[in-house]
Structures are given as structure tokens and as C-alpha cells.
Design a protein around this motif. Structure first.
Motif, PDB file in Angstrom:
ATOM      1  N   ALA A  78       0.929  -1.186  -0.185  1.00  0.00           N
ATOM      2  CA  ALA A  78      -0.108  -0.099  -0.094  1.00  0.00           C
ATOM      3  C   ALA A  78       0.677   1.018   0.147  1.00  0.00           C
ATOM      4  CB  ALA A  78      -0.308  -0.498   1.146  1.00  0.00           C
ATOM      5  N   SER A  79       0.610   2.390   0.139  1.00  0.00           N
ATOM      6  CA  SER A  79       0.625   3.295  -0.433  1.00  0.00           C
ATOM      7  C   SER A  79       1.724   3.490   0.729  1.00  0.00           C
ATOM      8  CB  SER A  79       0.751   3.916  -1.100  1.00  0.00           C
ATOM      9  OG  SER A  79      -0.358   5.442  -0.362  1.00  0.00           O
ATOM     10  N   ALA A  80       2.416   4.151   0.815  1.00  0.00           N
ATOM     11  CA  ALA A  80       3.146   4.993   1.974  1.00  0.00           C
ATOM     12  C   ALA A  80       2.024   6.198   2.763  1.00  0.00           C
ATOM     13  CB  ALA A  80       4.774   6.234   1.897  1.00  0.00           C
ATOM     14  N   ARG A 108       7.028  10.913   7.756  1.00  0.00           N
ATOM     15  CA  ARG A 108       6.039  10.191   7.922  1.00  0.00           C
ATOM     16  C   ARG A 108       6.491   9.198   9.384  1.00  0.00           C
ATOM     17  NH1 ARG A 108       5.551   9.234   2.396  1.00  0.00           N
ATOM     18  NH2 ARG A 108       3.313  10.373   1.708  1.00  0.00           N
ATOM     19  N   VAL A 109       7.117  10.000  10.604  1.00  0.00           N
ATOM     20  CA  VAL A 109       8.508   9.424  11.119  1.00  0.00           C
ATOM     21  C   VAL A 109       7.237   9.552  13.011  1.00  0.00           C
ATOM     22  CG1 VAL A 109       9.808   9.164  12.513  1.00  0.00           C
ATOM     23  CG2 VAL A 109      10.304   9.869  10.252  1.00  0.00           C
ATOM     24  N   VAL A 166       7.619   5.403   7.911  1.00  0.00           N
ATOM     25  CA  VAL A 166       6.631   4.920   6.921  1.00  0.00           C
ATOM     26  C   VAL A 166       7.518   5.307   6.170  1.00  0.00           C
ATOM     27  CG1 VAL A 166       4.436   4.538   5.853  1.00  0.00           C
ATOM     28  CG2 VAL A 166       4.322   4.311   8.468  1.00  0.00           C
ATOM     29  N   ILE A 167       8.174   5.032   4.795  1.00  0.00           N
ATOM     30  CA  ILE A 167       9.236   4.962   4.370  1.00  0.00           C
ATOM     31  C   ILE A 167       8.131   4.303   2.595  1.00  0.00           C
ATOM     32  CG2 ILE A 167      11.228   4.452   2.688  1.00  0.00           C
ATOM     33  CD1 ILE A 167      12.052   3.870   5.473  1.00  0.00           C
ATOM     34  N   GLU A 168       8.178   5.684   1.538  1.00  0.00           N
ATOM     35  CA  GLU A 168       7.524   4.854   0.618  1.00  0.00           C
ATOM     36  C   GLU A 168       8.239   4.042  -0.281  1.00  0.00           C
ATOM     37  OE1 GLU A 168       6.062   7.650  -3.616  1.00  0.00           O
ATOM     38  OE2 GLU A 168       6.220   8.773  -1.516  1.00  0.00           O
ATOM     39  N   LYS A 169       8.089   3.673  -1.475  1.00  0.00           N
ATOM     40  CA  LYS A 169       9.101   2.466  -2.494  1.00  0.00           C
ATOM     41  C   LYS A 169       8.422   2.985  -4.077  1.00  0.00           C
ATOM     42  CE  LYS A 169       9.381  -1.506  -2.098  1.00  0.00           C
ATOM     43  NZ  LYS A 169       9.562  -3.166  -1.882  1.00  0.00           N
ATOM     44  N   ILE A 171       7.260   0.719   3.063  1.00  0.00           N
ATOM     45  CA  ILE A 171       7.848  -0.175   3.806  1.00  0.00           C
ATOM     46  C   ILE A 171       8.022   1.143   4.727  1.00  0.00           C
ATOM     47  CG2 ILE A 171      10.051  -0.906   4.560  1.00  0.00           C
ATOM     48  CD1 ILE A 171      11.034  -0.432   2.162  1.00  0.00           C
ATOM     49  N   ILE A 172       7.614   0.122   6.559  1.00  0.00           N
ATOM     50  CA  ILE A 172       7.723   0.335   7.774  1.00  0.00           C
ATOM     51  C   ILE A 172       8.673   0.232   8.891  1.00  0.00           C
ATOM     52  CG2 ILE A 172       5.805   0.743  10.031  1.00  0.00           C
ATOM     53  CD1 ILE A 172       3.644  -0.403   7.853  1.00  0.00           C
ATOM     54  N   ARG A 173       9.700   1.161   8.752  1.00  0.00           N
ATOM     55  CA  ARG A 173      10.453   0.647   9.215  1.00  0.00           C
ATOM     56  C   ARG A 173       9.978   1.005  10.941  1.00  0.00           C
ATOM     57  NH1 ARG A 173      14.880   3.165   6.479  1.00  0.00           N
ATOM     58  NH2 ARG A 173      15.689   1.341   6.030  1.00  0.00           N
TER      59      ARG A 173
END
Length: 160
Positions: free
Chosen positions: A13-15, A81-82, A106-109, A115-117
Motif C-alpha cells: 500500500a502507498s506510504a 512520516r515519522v 513509513v517509507i515510500e517505495k 516500508i514500515i521501519r
């Protein structure tokens, strides 16, 4: 002694959609709804979801330790997004950690994946307690990321 752990969870899913689930108070609502029997029940002690908000997480029966933790939101950065919180009572503090911080990013690919770090930073001041470091973990955060990531992806596919 200081330590750091991190884990990346891919999400289909999108960031921006994932961040909608992670921002403010929505994350606590989703944890309670989707993972109440695994991670616990979240309730707002004070605040509106921004910096300074205090959340109490009551762990499921049988969880070792204090049975709850209170954390305060230290960072809530919409642009990056932190979200970062620090345990202020119970949980890892009750086990003997001087400081225990959780950082969720939450990092946009690309347009349809992210990616959720999930990271943990901790400090243990007493050298006689260095065995506490083995208790630090990202596992609950990984479970949360997987579950909420699937929830967001399924919700998005059913509305598109």
C-alpha cells in the motif's frame, strides 16, 4: 550501555495510506481493534495524538512484566512520516531500562508500496543490568506493522 534495533516490513500500500493508519491516535485504535489479544489495548491518557500525547497500553493477560506501559509521543512528523514515543512508566522502564524509545517510520517505495521501519533505542545505565539488553525487541512492532499493513492493503483494494 546503549542499543538500537530495527526491522523493515514491506507493505503493499502507498506510504500515504499507511501513514494515515500510523499517524495520531489511529494507530492505538487499530492496535486495540486488530491486536488487542496479542499486543494489548491502547487508551489515551492525555492529548490529541500530537507531540506530548500520553498513551497507556495494557498488555494481554499472561504478558510478563508490569502488565502495562505509558508512553509519550516525542516526535510526530507528518512530512517525514515519522512517529517517535518514549516509555515513561511500566513496560521496559519497570524492567530496569533507563530509556526505551520506539520510532516508527513509513517509507515510500513507489506509488503502491511502502516500508514500515520499526526501531527501538534503549539505554541501560547500570552495568550490572546489561543482560536486560536481551529483552529489547522489535517483535511486537513487526507484528503490528504486518497486521496493519495487511489491513491497509485490503481496505485499499476493496475501495479501488
Amino acid at each position: 550501555m546503549k542499543g538500537h534495533l530495527s526491522a523493515d516490513t514491506p507493505v503493499a500500500a502507498s506510504a500515504s495510506l499507511v501513514w494515515d493508519a500510523y499517524r495520531g491516535l489511529e494507530l492505538g485504535r487499530l492496535v486495540t481493534e486488530l491486536l488487542g489479544d496479542v499486543i494489548g489495548r491502547a487508551e489515551v491518557v492525555e492529548g490529541d495524538g500530537g507531540v506530548g500525547t500520553i498513551i497507556k497500553l495494557t498488555f494481554p493477560p499472561g504478558t510478563p512484566g508490569a502488565g502495562y506501559m505509558k508512553e509519550i509521543f516525542r516526535i510526530a512528523d507528518e512530512e517525514k512520516r515519522v512517529k517517535e514515543s518514549e516509555t515513561i512508566e511500566g513496560g521496559f522502564k519497570a524492567l530496569g531500562f533507563d530509556q526505551y524509545r520506539i520510532r516508527l517510520e513509513v517509507i515510500e517505495k513507489d506509488a503502491v508500496s511502502s516500508i514500515i521501519r520499526s526501531s527501538v533505542e534503549y539505554e541501560i545505565g547500570d552495568d550490572s543490568k546489561t543482560d536486560l539488553a536481551s529483552l529489547a525487541t522489535t517483535k511486537p512492532l513487526e507484528i503490528m506493522a504486518e497486521t496493519i499493513g495487511k489491513y491497509v492493503a485490503q481496505k485499499n483494494s476493496s475501495t479501488s
